[in-house]
Design a protein around this motif. Sequence first.
Motif, PDB file in Angstrom:
ATOM      1  N   GLY B  11       0.781  -1.230   0.000  1.00  0.00           N
ATOM      2  CA  GLY B  11       0.000   0.000   0.000  1.00  0.00           C
ATOM      3  C   GLY B  11       0.812   1.279   0.000  1.00  0.00           C
ATOM      4  O   GLY B  11       2.038   1.277  -0.093  1.00  0.00           O
ATOM      5  N   ASN B  12       0.079   2.374   0.116  1.00  0.00           N
ATOM      6  CA  ASN B  12       0.650   3.708   0.043  1.00  0.00           C
ATOM      7  C   ASN B  12       1.281   4.075   1.384  1.00  0.00           C
ATOM      8  O   ASN B  12       0.621   4.054   2.413  1.00  0.00           O
ATOM      9  CB  ASN B  12      -0.465   4.697  -0.300  1.00  0.00           C
ATOM     10  CG  ASN B  12      -0.056   6.120   0.013  1.00  0.00           C
ATOM     11  OD1 ASN B  12       0.957   6.589  -0.466  1.00  0.00           O
ATOM     12  ND2 ASN B  12      -0.826   6.786   0.828  1.00  0.00           N
ATOM     13  N   HIS B  14       3.154   6.961   1.610  1.00  0.00           N
ATOM     14  CA  HIS B  14       3.458   8.376   1.528  1.00  0.00           C
ATOM     15  C   HIS B  14       2.724   9.146   2.624  1.00  0.00           C
ATOM     16  O   HIS B  14       3.306   9.978   3.319  1.00  0.00           O
ATOM     17  CB  HIS B  14       3.061   8.884   0.147  1.00  0.00           C
ATOM     18  CG  HIS B  14       3.565  10.247  -0.142  1.00  0.00           C
ATOM     19  ND1 HIS B  14       4.903  10.550  -0.121  1.00  0.00           N
ATOM     20  CD2 HIS B  14       2.913  11.394  -0.435  1.00  0.00           C
ATOM     21  CE1 HIS B  14       5.051  11.827  -0.399  1.00  0.00           C
ATOM     22  NE2 HIS B  14       3.864  12.369  -0.592  1.00  0.00           N
ATOM     23  N   SER B  15       1.432   8.831   2.799  1.00  0.00           N
ATOM     24  CA  SER B  15       0.677   9.570   3.811  1.00  0.00           C
ATOM     25  C   SER B  15       1.126   9.180   5.219  1.00  0.00           C
ATOM     26  O   SER B  15       1.129  10.007   6.128  1.00  0.00           O
ATOM     27  CB  SER B  15      -0.834   9.377   3.623  1.00  0.00           C
ATOM     28  OG  SER B  15      -1.165   8.028   3.569  1.00  0.00           O
ATOM     29  N   LYS B  18       4.073  11.244   5.879  1.00  0.00           N
ATOM     30  CA  LYS B  18       3.663  12.623   6.183  1.00  0.00           C
ATOM     31  C   LYS B  18       3.196  12.748   7.633  1.00  0.00           C
ATOM     32  O   LYS B  18       3.456  13.754   8.291  1.00  0.00           O
ATOM     33  CB  LYS B  18       2.541  13.067   5.244  1.00  0.00           C
ATOM     34  CG  LYS B  18       3.001  13.292   3.826  1.00  0.00           C
ATOM     35  CD  LYS B  18       3.799  14.578   3.703  1.00  0.00           C
ATOM     36  CE  LYS B  18       4.498  14.654   2.358  1.00  0.00           C
ATOM     37  NZ  LYS B  18       5.454  15.763   2.292  1.00  0.00           N
ATOM     38  N   VAL B  53      -1.130  -3.465   5.105  1.00  0.00           N
ATOM     39  CA  VAL B  53      -2.579  -3.572   4.913  1.00  0.00           C
ATOM     40  C   VAL B  53      -2.864  -4.802   4.070  1.00  0.00           C
ATOM     41  O   VAL B  53      -1.987  -5.288   3.358  1.00  0.00           O
ATOM     42  CB  VAL B  53      -3.187  -2.315   4.217  1.00  0.00           C
ATOM     43  CG1 VAL B  53      -3.095  -1.094   5.103  1.00  0.00           C
ATOM     44  CG2 VAL B  53      -2.531  -2.059   2.870  1.00  0.00           C
ATOM     45  N   GLY B  54      -4.096  -5.301   4.154  1.00  0.00           N
ATOM     46  CA  GLY B  54      -4.475  -6.469   3.367  1.00  0.00           C
ATOM     47  C   GLY B  54      -4.413  -7.733   4.204  1.00  0.00           C
ATOM     48  O   GLY B  54      -4.625  -7.694   5.413  1.00  0.00           O
ATOM     49  N   GLU B 198      -1.530   6.665  11.967  1.00  0.00           N
ATOM     50  CA  GLU B 198      -1.415   7.676  10.905  1.00  0.00           C
ATOM     51  C   GLU B 198      -2.781   8.129  10.396  1.00  0.00           C
ATOM     52  O   GLU B 198      -2.871   9.057   9.603  1.00  0.00           O
ATOM     53  CB  GLU B 198      -0.537   7.138   9.764  1.00  0.00           C
ATOM     54  CG  GLU B 198      -1.196   6.158   8.803  1.00  0.00           C
ATOM     55  CD  GLU B 198      -1.370   4.730   9.324  1.00  0.00           C
ATOM     56  OE1 GLU B 198      -1.266   4.513  10.552  1.00  0.00           O
ATOM     57  OE2 GLU B 198      -1.643   3.837   8.502  1.00  0.00           O
TER      58      GLU B 198
END
Lengths: 267, 216
Positions: B11-12, B14-15, B18, B53-54, B198
């Motif tokens: 998964g992502n 990036h966030s 951040k 995730v997943g 997050e």
Amino acid sequence: MLKVRLIPCLDVKDGRVVKGVQFVDLVDAGDPVEAAKAYDAAGADELCFLDITASVEARGILFDVVRRTAEACFMPLTVGGGVRTVDDIRKLLLAGADKVSINTAAVANPEFVREAAEKFGSQCIVVAIDAKKVSASGEPESWEIFTHGGRKATGLDAVAFARQVAELGAGELLVTSMDRDGTKGGYDLALVRAISGAVSVPVIASGGVGNLDHLVAGIRDGHASAVLAASIFHFGTHSISEAKQHMAAAGLRVRLDPTTAPVATAG
Amino acid sequence: MNVAIVDYGSGNLHSAAKAFERAAREAGLNETITVTADPARVAAADRIVLPGVGAFADCRRGLDAVPGMVEALTRSVREGGRPFLGICVGMQLMATRGLEHVTSEGLDWIPGDVKAIAPNDPALKIPHMGWNNLRQHRPHPLLDGISTGDDGLHAYFVHSFALEAKEPADVVATVDYGGAVTALVAKDNMAGTQFHPEKSQALGLKLIANFLRWRP
């Protein structure tokens, strides 16, 4: 104790909020990212973007909007609209969406729900169910799935379809009454209740909210796990915090963590 | 100080990066946050974050698919004592085994199995999705300054499986979802959250800042 969720939804077209968000002094009321930040600060439990961009070329703008939102808002974000392929889902998740909502593609091919859930996990696959009541008065209530903004009938029974996509791996269902959408007359509670009772996954009630009592009814009488609304928040009729206070006063369990919200300015 | 967020195709991130950057900034900490798939950079980091995730088995496969990653993690965390934070399936991977669909091996850092949540109230929906309060069972630096209990802050959960730890002492906090569900585990220099810090607004940023300050 798990709390019920309040989810503001923004309609986004070509990277802009369709009707503008007027509840707070934003630098740019048409920028979905600005609106998302304001809802985040106000204590919304999740955010939902519904992309209604028609052209394929303009889809790139949406990914940028999702990316900038995910960088600024540390809360769950669901994105839907025009999701047709596994690659569409992958791009949205990589841009920073936490959940992706599938609508027409799930109706056209329910196996797509299975494929998506197996690839990315049920936790990020939402199926959006748009339904209209088709039973006559006096008959047992029944609803049919419609696509294309409620214009195209599919012949599919909404409750049976809900059960099917939940079994195929949808992690959540977003149930919108096309009869109620835009009417401000409240959710179709019988529809929400029928679907919520038929599936083991959480159901979000959507379509028709005109006042705060409608939010309460969606949970209490519709048995939804979450309630979604758009215009009552965008137009400053009510703030997120007013809505939550109202739901709490009605005896619902809502999250009232301290927020960083600026004072909302109506109008 | 360097914080490595391990990228193994889950998964992502990036966030997540951040959120760590913002938590560091708000806490006045000077941290470099790096999302990396390079075991050498993970080995060189001062703190390590393992998201996920997943499904358990997919995440385990993803981790194994990066040559040298499990070894780098094991060396840094188990032998090097670097502060470690697992998030969601990243936390579940700390267990002995995952029993989601198929049985797969975890890292076996926190003895226990990852099993389907079975609420004692059939009306409760699966996944357990949304905001829930933490029930703290023992003090832990990651929860410093975070109010827990029925009137406490909320954390964001989305999961259908949960870690059942063998040692009660490894469980720092649970949530109530038709019975106690593991929310935060910790042992020595390792911690893991079933919830998503997050995505957990105030509680999340505070917990991340606590992790960045943690000197186990």
